[in-house]
Motif scaffolding. Structure first.
Motif, short mmCIF file in Angstrom:
data_model
loop_
_atom_site.label_atom_id
_atom_site.label_comp_id
_atom_site.label_asym_id
_atom_site.label_seq_id
_atom_site.Cartn_x
_atom_site.Cartn_y
_atom_site.Cartn_z
N UNK A 1 77.44 -28.38 -8.00
CA UNK A 1 77.96 -27.47 -9.03
C UNK A 1 79.49 -27.31 -8.92
N UNK A 2 79.99 -27.24 -7.67
CA UNK A 2 81.41 -26.98 -7.46
C UNK A 2 82.30 -28.18 -7.78
N UNK A 3 81.69 -29.31 -8.16
CA UNK A 3 82.53 -30.43 -8.62
C UNK A 3 83.10 -30.10 -10.00
N UNK A 4 82.40 -29.22 -10.73
CA UNK A 4 82.91 -28.77 -12.01
C UNK A 4 82.79 -29.76 -13.15
N UNK A 5 81.89 -30.74 -13.00
CA UNK A 5 81.74 -31.78 -14.03
C UNK A 5 80.63 -31.49 -15.05
N UNK A 6 79.80 -30.51 -14.77
CA UNK A 6 78.59 -30.37 -15.58
C UNK A 6 78.84 -29.61 -16.88
N UNK A 7 78.19 -30.07 -17.95
CA UNK A 7 78.24 -29.30 -19.20
C UNK A 7 77.33 -28.08 -19.07
N UNK A 8 77.51 -27.10 -19.92
CA UNK A 8 76.71 -25.87 -19.89
C UNK A 8 75.21 -26.14 -20.02
N UNK B 1 85.20 -37.67 -1.16
CA UNK B 1 85.18 -36.45 -0.35
C UNK B 1 86.15 -36.55 0.82
N UNK B 2 86.23 -37.73 1.43
CA UNK B 2 87.15 -37.90 2.57
C UNK B 2 88.59 -37.81 2.06
N UNK B 3 88.85 -38.37 0.87
CA UNK B 3 90.21 -38.23 0.30
C UNK B 3 90.51 -36.77 -0.06
N UNK B 4 89.46 -36.09 -0.56
CA UNK B 4 89.64 -34.71 -1.05
C UNK B 4 90.18 -33.75 -0.01
N UNK B 5 89.89 -34.00 1.28
CA UNK B 5 90.28 -32.98 2.28
C UNK B 5 91.76 -33.07 2.63
N UNK B 6 92.41 -34.19 2.22
CA UNK B 6 93.86 -34.29 2.37
C UNK B 6 94.30 -34.32 3.82
N UNK B 7 95.56 -33.94 4.02
CA UNK B 7 96.15 -34.09 5.35
C UNK B 7 96.23 -32.77 6.10
N UNK C 1 98.98 -29.34 -7.57
CA UNK C 1 99.68 -30.27 -6.67
C UNK C 1 98.68 -31.24 -6.04
N UNK C 2 98.68 -31.32 -4.68
CA UNK C 2 97.81 -32.34 -4.08
C UNK C 2 96.32 -31.96 -4.10
N UNK C 3 96.03 -30.72 -4.41
CA UNK C 3 94.61 -30.31 -4.58
C UNK C 3 94.27 -30.64 -6.03
N UNK C 4 93.79 -31.88 -6.24
CA UNK C 4 93.76 -32.37 -7.62
C UNK C 4 92.41 -32.27 -8.32
N UNK C 5 91.46 -31.59 -7.69
CA UNK C 5 90.17 -31.40 -8.37
C UNK C 5 89.51 -30.14 -7.82
N UNK C 6 88.55 -29.64 -8.58
CA UNK C 6 87.78 -28.47 -8.14
C UNK C 6 87.01 -28.82 -6.87
N UNK C 7 86.51 -30.05 -6.83
CA UNK C 7 85.74 -30.52 -5.67
C UNK C 7 86.62 -30.46 -4.41
N UNK C 8 87.85 -30.93 -4.55
CA UNK C 8 88.78 -30.90 -3.41
C UNK C 8 89.05 -29.45 -3.01
#
Ligand SMILES: NC(=O)c1ccc[n+]([C@@H]2O[C@H](COP(=O)([O-])OP(=O)(O)OC[C@H]3O[C@@H](n4cnc5c(N)ncnc54)[C@H](OP(=O)(O)O)[C@@H]3O)[C@@H](O)[C@H]2O)c1
Length: 313
Positions: free
Chosen positions: A207-214, A284-290, A249-256
């Motif tokens: 759900x927290x990826x934020x991709x789903x339609x209502x 997911x590994x990219x999402x956590x950043x540095x 900025x570098x937090x480029x998605x809701x999932x991240x």
């Protein structure tokens, strides 16, 4: 991959652990065997050292797969769970010591490990924990060297509290931006007792990826088709607006943002992620950043207030 302290002394665990419920095909729908292998091997290649499973995932086949791919890998920490009898109709929870002992024997054989890194009691009740014989067995197996550590996977704050009363060294809890109350209620106590806390369902089952339609519809084999009523799902999707300001900025998605929000809690030993494909894992590994810091302090201010306004606290 950054490491954090684990429940075994002088051993650390990657801040992301690969959970294998979804990957096993149980829960969300089928995943090919090739993709299961690819995800496990890719996780290891990306520096993930935590691998979380259960004796019942794919009726034991996921433990067998992990054993074949990682059993001989001394860097891989394999966390499994026991306490369900899927041979009975309907399946039932079982925590008698004699049954748990048999389950742990079978898990060890499937995982190709004589000594198991960590075994969790899989969703026991408060009553089971209060009885003390299941936790007593875990302590005995730990003292005898069969288990390097043990713990409880808790389905509620009450169960987690009973596990802490039994001096569990490790707890697995659902913890995400939308579901933080159990963790918050016990955070101070877990910190005082130096309990190893593993966060699961960090994306609230996607759900927290934020991709789903209502009007999102799930297949019948997907546990999410039974998890939320259409109204509940709409309400939850609306609550995502409270989190959206974290995306910049570098937090480029809701999932991240959601994943970083969990890792921003230093009391969490590891976030148990549930990718079902290599590309999801890579994201997911990219999402956590540095990080750390995973999220800028100024973007966190106001989040709790917004969550309350959106009815998510
Ligand atoms: N009682 C327990 O002990 C217990 C309970 C629950 C979970 N767990 C463990 O924790 C693990 C994770 O739990 P969970 O399944 O609740 O986790 P979750 O991370 O909240 O949700 C997993 C779902 O998120 C979606 N997802 C993952 N990566 C994605 C990406 N990069 N892009 C878009 N969507 C993505 C996938 O949905 P789609 O399938 O729609 O792609 C996946 O099925 C499980 O595998 C299991 O090992 C334990």
């Amino acid at each position: 991959m950054r490491q954090r302290p684990f429940a075994i002394s002088s051993v650390s665990v990657s801040e992301l652990t690969l959970g294998t419920w979804g990957l096993s095909g149980d829960g969300y729908g089928p995943v090919s065997e090739q993709e299961q292998n690819r995800v496990i091997l890719r996780a290891r290649a990306l520096g993930i050292t935590g691998f979380e499973t259960a004796d019942i995932y794919a009726a034991g086949a996921m433990e067998t797969r992990i054993g074949a791919l990682l059993g001989a890998d001394t860097e891989a920490l394999i966390i499994t769970k026991v306490g369900t009898d899927i041979g009975s109709q309907p399946p039932r929870k079982r925590f008698e010591p004699s049954w748990l002992r048999e389950c742990i024997e079978r898990s060890g054989a499937r995982l190709k490990r004589n000594v198991l890194d960590m075994v969790l009691l899989h969703n026991p009740s408060v009553q089971t924990l209060r009885k003390g014989d299941a936790t007593g067995l875990m302590r005995e197996l730990h003292a005898g060297g069969r288990l390097r550590s043990w713990g409880v996977s808790a389905g509620s704050a009450e169960v987690a509290e009973a596990a802490l009363d039994e001096k569990t060294p490790a707890l697995q809890l659902a913890f995400n931006c939308l579901w933080a109350s159990d963790f918050r209620r016990l955070q101070e106590r877990m910190r005082e007792t130096k309990t190893c806390v593993m966060a699961r369902s960090v994306l609230a089952h996607g759900l927290l990826c934020g991709f789903w339609p209502g009007e999102k519809v799930f297949s019948e084999t997907d546990h999410r088709s039974r998890r939320w009523t259409p109204d509940e799902l709409k309400r939850r999707l609306h609550q995502l607006d409270a989190i959206r300001p974290l995306v910049r900025n570098e937090v480029n998605s809701l999932r991240s943002a959601a994943l970083r929000w969990v890792l921003n809690h230093e009391d969490i030993a590891t976030a148990v992620i549930g990718p079902r494909t290599v590309s999801q894992l890579d994201q997911l590994v990219r999402d956590i950043g540095s990080g750390p810091p995973y999220l800028p302090e100024d973007s966190l201010s106001g989040l709790e207030m917004r969550m309350q306004d959106f009815g998510a606290r």
